[in-house]
Design a protein around this motif. Structure first.
Motif, PDB file in Angstrom:
ATOM      1  N   SER A  54       0.846  -1.190   0.000  1.00  0.00           N
ATOM      2  CA  SER A  54       0.000   0.000   0.000  1.00  0.00           C
ATOM      3  C   SER A  54       0.882   1.241   0.000  1.00  0.00           C
ATOM      4  O   SER A  54       1.866   1.310   0.738  1.00  0.00           O
ATOM      5  N   PRO A  55       0.541   2.269  -0.814  1.00  0.00           N
ATOM      6  CA  PRO A  55       1.342   3.487  -0.816  1.00  0.00           C
ATOM      7  C   PRO A  55       1.140   4.254   0.493  1.00  0.00           C
ATOM      8  O   PRO A  55       0.044   4.291   1.046  1.00  0.00           O
ATOM      9  N   VAL A  56       2.194   4.854   0.996  1.00  0.00           N
ATOM     10  CA  VAL A  56       2.116   5.629   2.228  1.00  0.00           C
ATOM     11  C   VAL A  56       1.581   7.018   1.934  1.00  0.00           C
ATOM     12  O   VAL A  56       0.729   7.532   2.640  1.00  0.00           O
ATOM     13  N   ALA A  57       2.057   7.643   0.874  1.00  0.00           N
ATOM     14  CA  ALA A  57       1.606   8.979   0.495  1.00  0.00           C
ATOM     15  C   ALA A  57       1.659   9.091  -1.018  1.00  0.00           C
ATOM     16  O   ALA A  57       2.560   8.569  -1.659  1.00  0.00           O
ATOM     17  N   VAL A  58       0.705   9.792  -1.578  1.00  0.00           N
ATOM     18  CA  VAL A  58       0.649  10.005  -3.009  1.00  0.00           C
ATOM     19  C   VAL A  58       0.453  11.500  -3.246  1.00  0.00           C
ATOM     20  O   VAL A  58      -0.351  12.138  -2.557  1.00  0.00           O
ATOM     21  N   GLY A  59       1.177  12.060  -4.180  1.00  0.00           N
ATOM     22  CA  GLY A  59       1.000  13.472  -4.480  1.00  0.00           C
ATOM     23  C   GLY A  59       2.080  13.985  -5.409  1.00  0.00           C
ATOM     24  O   GLY A  59       2.982  13.262  -5.789  1.00  0.00           O
ATOM     25  N   ARG A  60       1.951  15.257  -5.774  1.00  0.00           N
ATOM     26  CA  ARG A  60       2.929  15.920  -6.628  1.00  0.00           C
ATOM     27  C   ARG A  60       3.526  17.073  -5.856  1.00  0.00           C
ATOM     28  O   ARG A  60       2.882  17.632  -4.970  1.00  0.00           O
TER      29      ARG A  60
END
Length: 108
Positions: A54-60
């Motif tokens: 599972s990804p911990v954080a997603v963003g740009r």
């Protein structure tokens, strides 16, 4: 075909067969002794299992340096050489560029 001679090759003697077997056994023993003497490096083994990640954080975003400083020269001139690399670390007082001194040579 002549009398007294056969077309079959002569049978190997029992002594010759035993000598060949002894040579093979000696070679195998030497190989085993060599392998037992050789130092074998320790090997780590890990048991693995299939799972979902599972990804911990997603963003740009944009990564910025901790500090940015605008640099102004004391004199105007043509840059002869850049003495630092982009992203490199510099300390206070370190020269960043070298100016072409041809314009100022006549004034000296």
């Amino acid at each position: 075909m002549t009398a007294g001679r056969s077309d079959r090759p002569a049978a190997r003697s029992l002594l010759a067969r035993r000598g060949g077997a002894a040579a093979i056994a000696a070679a195998a023993a030497a190989a085993i002794a060599f392998m037992l003497r050789a130092r074998v490096p320790a090997v780590e083994a890990w048991r693995v299992a299939r799972t979902t990640v599972s990804p911990v954080a997603v963003g740009r975003g944009t990564i910025l340096p901790p500090a940015a400083v605008t640099v102004f020269p004391r004199v105007i001139g043509r840059v002869a050489r850049v003495l630092v690399t982009p992203g490199g670390t510099v300390r206070s007082g370190d020269p960043l560029i070298e100016l072409d001194g041809a314009a100022y040579t006549g004034q000296v």
